[in-house]
Design a protein around this motif. Sequence first.
Motif, PDB file in Angstrom:
ATOM      1  N   LEU A 104       0.833  -1.211   0.000  1.00 57.73           N
ATOM      2  CA  LEU A 104       0.000   0.000   0.000  1.00 57.73           C
ATOM      3  C   LEU A 104       0.863   1.255   0.000  1.00 57.73           C
ATOM      4  CD1 LEU A 104      -2.310  -1.980   0.461  1.00 57.73           C
ATOM      5  CD2 LEU A 104      -3.194  -0.456   2.240  1.00 57.73           C
ATOM      6  N   GLY A 105       1.964   1.219   0.750  1.00 60.53           N
ATOM      7  CA  GLY A 105       2.861   2.370   0.785  1.00 60.53           C
ATOM      8  C   GLY A 105       3.537   2.594  -0.553  1.00 60.53           C
ATOM      9  N   LEU A 106       3.967   1.516  -1.206  1.00 64.71           N
ATOM     10  CA  LEU A 106       4.614   1.614  -2.511  1.00 64.71           C
ATOM     11  C   LEU A 106       3.638   2.133  -3.560  1.00 64.71           C
ATOM     12  CD1 LEU A 106       7.250   0.950  -4.089  1.00 64.71           C
ATOM     13  CD2 LEU A 106       6.305  -1.323  -4.506  1.00 64.71           C
ATOM     14  N   ALA A 107       2.377   1.746  -3.426  1.00 64.94           N
ATOM     15  CA  ALA A 107       1.352   2.164  -4.387  1.00 64.94           C
ATOM     16  C   ALA A 107       0.798   3.560  -4.093  1.00 64.94           C
ATOM     17  CB  ALA A 107       0.209   1.149  -4.382  1.00 64.94           C
ATOM     18  N   GLY A 108       1.176   4.130  -2.955  1.00 73.05           N
ATOM     19  CA  GLY A 108       0.664   5.447  -2.601  1.00 73.05           C
ATOM     20  C   GLY A 108      -0.816   5.430  -2.271  1.00 73.05           C
ATOM     21  N   ILE A 109      -1.255   4.361  -1.605  1.00 70.19           N
ATOM     22  CA  ILE A 109      -2.677   4.208  -1.272  1.00 70.19           C
ATOM     23  C   ILE A 109      -2.923   4.640   0.168  1.00 70.19           C
ATOM     24  CG2 ILE A 109      -4.554   2.544  -0.961  1.00 70.19           C
ATOM     25  CD1 ILE A 109      -3.293   0.885  -3.205  1.00 70.19           C
ATOM     26  N   LYS A 110      -3.873   5.552   0.350  1.00 72.89           N
ATOM     27  CA  LYS A 110      -4.280   5.979   1.684  1.00 72.89           C
ATOM     28  C   LYS A 110      -5.464   5.123   2.118  1.00 72.89           C
ATOM     29  CE  LYS A 110      -4.781  10.293   0.414  1.00 72.89           C
ATOM     30  NZ  LYS A 110      -5.064  11.757   0.493  1.00 72.89           N
ATOM     31  N   SER A 111      -5.291   4.417   3.235  1.00 72.78           N
ATOM     32  CA  SER A 111      -6.326   3.496   3.699  1.00 72.78           C
ATOM     33  C   SER A 111      -6.327   3.436   5.218  1.00 72.78           C
ATOM     34  CB  SER A 111      -6.082   2.092   3.121  1.00 72.78           C
ATOM     35  OG  SER A 111      -6.926   1.134   3.738  1.00 72.78           O
ATOM     36  N   THR A 112      -7.485   3.206   5.782  1.00 76.40           N
ATOM     37  CA  THR A 112      -7.595   3.053   7.237  1.00 76.40           C
ATOM     38  C   THR A 112      -6.914   1.775   7.710  1.00 76.40           C
ATOM     39  OG1 THR A 112      -9.728   1.949   6.946  1.00 76.40           O
ATOM     40  CG2 THR A 112      -9.758   4.329   7.348  1.00 76.40           C
ATOM     41  N   THR A 113      -6.638   0.856   6.791  1.00 74.14           N
ATOM     42  CA  THR A 113      -5.982  -0.411   7.158  1.00 74.14           C
ATOM     43  C   THR A 113      -4.462  -0.287   7.173  1.00 74.14           C
ATOM     44  OG1 THR A 113      -5.867  -1.177   4.863  1.00 74.14           O
ATOM     45  CG2 THR A 113      -7.873  -1.707   6.104  1.00 74.14           C
ATOM     46  N   TYR A 114      -3.937   0.800   6.627  1.00 74.79           N
ATOM     47  CA  TYR A 114      -2.486   0.966   6.477  1.00 74.79           C
ATOM     48  C   TYR A 114      -1.827   1.314   7.805  1.00 74.79           C
ATOM     49  CZ  TYR A 114       1.919   3.276   5.143  1.00 74.79           C
ATOM     50  OH  TYR A 114       3.229   3.669   5.047  1.00 74.79           O
ATOM     51  N   GLN A 115      -0.708   0.642   8.098  1.00 75.41           N
ATOM     52  CA  GLN A 115       0.083   0.931   9.294  1.00 75.41           C
ATOM     53  C   GLN A 115       1.513   1.262   8.865  1.00 75.41           C
ATOM     54  OE1 GLN A 115      -0.304  -1.783  12.702  1.00 75.41           O
ATOM     55  NE2 GLN A 115      -2.046  -2.760  11.673  1.00 75.41           N
ATOM     56  N   ALA A 116       1.901   2.501   9.039  1.00 76.28           N
ATOM     57  CA  ALA A 116       3.216   2.958   8.589  1.00 76.28           C
ATOM     58  C   ALA A 116       4.347   2.188   9.261  1.00 76.28           C
ATOM     59  CB  ALA A 116       3.362   4.452   8.867  1.00 76.28           C
ATOM     60  N   LYS A 117       4.140   1.789  10.514  1.00 80.24           N
ATOM     61  CA  LYS A 117       5.215   1.095  11.239  1.00 80.24           C
ATOM     62  C   LYS A 117       5.533  -0.273  10.640  1.00 80.24           C
ATOM     63  CE  LYS A 117       2.145  -0.963  14.724  1.00 80.24           C
ATOM     64  NZ  LYS A 117       1.842  -1.062  16.176  1.00 80.24           N
ATOM     65  N   LEU A 118       4.588  -0.812   9.865  1.00 80.35           N
ATOM     66  CA  LEU A 118       4.823  -2.105   9.220  1.00 80.35           C
ATOM     67  C   LEU A 118       5.228  -1.951   7.756  1.00 80.35           C
ATOM     68  CD1 LEU A 118       1.877  -4.234  10.685  1.00 80.35           C
ATOM     69  CD2 LEU A 118       4.301  -4.309  11.318  1.00 80.35           C
TER      70      LEU A 118
END
Length: 536
Positions: free
Chosen positions: A513-527
Amino acid sequence: MILCKREISATKIIFIVALYFSSILNFSFWRYVCENIEVTNFKSAVFVVSLVFFIFIPLFMLFNLILTGKIGKWLTIILLLLSSIANYYMSVFNIYIDSDMIRNIAETNFNEASEHVSVSFWAVFLITGVVPAGLLCLVKIKTNSWQQELRTRSLAVFKGLLIAALLAAFCFKEYAVVGRNHNKITKLMNTLNYTYSTLRYYKKKSNAAKPLQIMDASPSLSADANGQKNLIVLVIGETARAQNFSLGGYGKKTNPLLSKQDIAYFKQVSSCGTLTAVSLPCMFSATPKKGFDPDRAEHVENALDIAQKAGYNVLWADNDSGCKGVCQRVITKNLYKSKDKGLCKDGSCYDEILLKYLKEELPQIKDNTILVLHTMGSHGPTYYKRYPKEFEIFKPTCDTSDIQLCSQEKIVNTYDNTIAYTDYIISSAIDILKNNKDMNSSLVYVSDHGESLGENGAYLHGLPYAVAPIYQTSVPMLVWLSPQKQEQIDYGCLKHTAATDQYNHDNFYHTLLGLAGIKSTTYQAKLDILSNCKKQ
C-alpha cells in the motif's frame, strides 16, 4: 488366503484390522516415539508400552462402530487405502497431517498432485494398502445377532478403555510432559489424524461462508511527486528458501544475474506459514500472522481489493496451482493452462511463460497498475521439471520424484538449479521494466515459504509452524525501483534497511500500500518497510 476360506468372527477381524492400522500403518508414529522418547526407568518403560493402547484403542473403538455389514466393510477398505497413502508420505517425507495440510491437499490441482506419485509410492501402496484391502474384501465376517454383537463389542471396548485408563493413571506425569513437549505427535496418529483434520477443515470452511467483509469503504491515492503513473510488478515465489540465495551469502552462485542488478535484498524475512494455502492469503491480508485464519480470509478484503477500490488496475497471472482465493475479485489469467509448446509440457509451464505475458501486457498498461506474477518457482518434489535443460548448472542432479532415494548433494544441486532459473526470471522481468520509462515502475519479489531438502530427514514443506525448521520459514525478498521511483524513495536507505533489519510477511500488505501510494484506514506505517526511506 487362509482368511478367505472360512468365516471369521467380527471381533477377531476388528482386532486384526485395528492392530494392523496401529502398527504397520503408523510407522511414523512409532519412529517418532523411538527417536524422541527415552526409556530411562521402569515408569517410562510402562509409559511407552501404554502408547500401544493409546493408539490401538481409539482405532479399535472406531472399527467396532463402523465394521458392520457390507457398507462398514467397504468404509474400512477405503480407510485402509487412504491410511496406506498417508503412511507413505508421513514416513518418507516426514510430514505431519493437520487441517492446514488437508487444506493444501484440497486446494492442489491434479498436475501438481500427480508429481508426488512415484514408483516407490505405488510399491508401498500395493503392499500396505491394496493387498490387505483385497484380503479384507474377500474374507467373510461372521456376525451374531445385533444384541449379542452389541454386548460383545461393548465389553471389548470397555476392557480396552479400562486397561488404557489404568496405564494412563500410572503414567499421568509422563503423558503430561509428552503432551506439552511433543504435542505434534497426535498429527502422526494415522487414520485419526486425517479424519479429524478433514472434518475440522470442512467445518471451518462452512463457518467461513459469510458475505465479504469490507476493510475500507473508500481508500484513495496520494498524488505522485512527478505526476507519472505507478506500475508495480509483484513476483510471488514458490518454495524458495533464503538459505540457497547467493544474494544472502550462500556459497554457490545461484543469483549471478540479480547480483548485477541495482536491487535491495532483504536477508532476514520470515514467512506466515509453511504452506502456500496459508502463506499466500496471509501475505495479502491486513490481519497479522498471529490472528490470521485462511478460511475467514476468503471473505475479507485483501490488499488487491483495496488497491482496486483506490483506482488501480489489478491483474493476476498464475503459473502455479492458483491464488488460494486472493485473486477471486480481480482479473486473472491462468497461464499454467497455456498450450505454448516451447514453454509448456506434461500439464505445466516454465516460469518464462510469465515473462512472455509481461512483454505482451506491458504496452497496454497506461494507468496505475499492480501486476502479480505467481511463479511455479522451486515446487517439489520434481525440482528437475522446474527449469529448462540449459539451466542444469549444478550437477549431478536428482531427476526423479523419489527424492528420498537421491543423495542430499543431488537434491540440493537440483533445487539450486531452480533458484538459478528464478534468478533469470526476476532479472529478466527487471530488464523488461527498465524499458518502460513512462511509468514509475517497481518490482517486489518474495517467496511464500521455504523447503526442507533432507535436513534431519525432513523433505518438502508443510510442517506445523511451531516445529518447522528455519529452512521452511526463512524466505528471500527483494525490491527493485526505477529511477523515477527512486525520486520518491531513498534507495540507499532501503538497501541498508534490507541488509540489517528483520521482517516477515506481515510487512508485505502495508509495504504494498505504501509503494502504491494508497491511503487506507488499514495501512500501518510502522509495518511499511519503505516508510522510513520515503523522501519528503
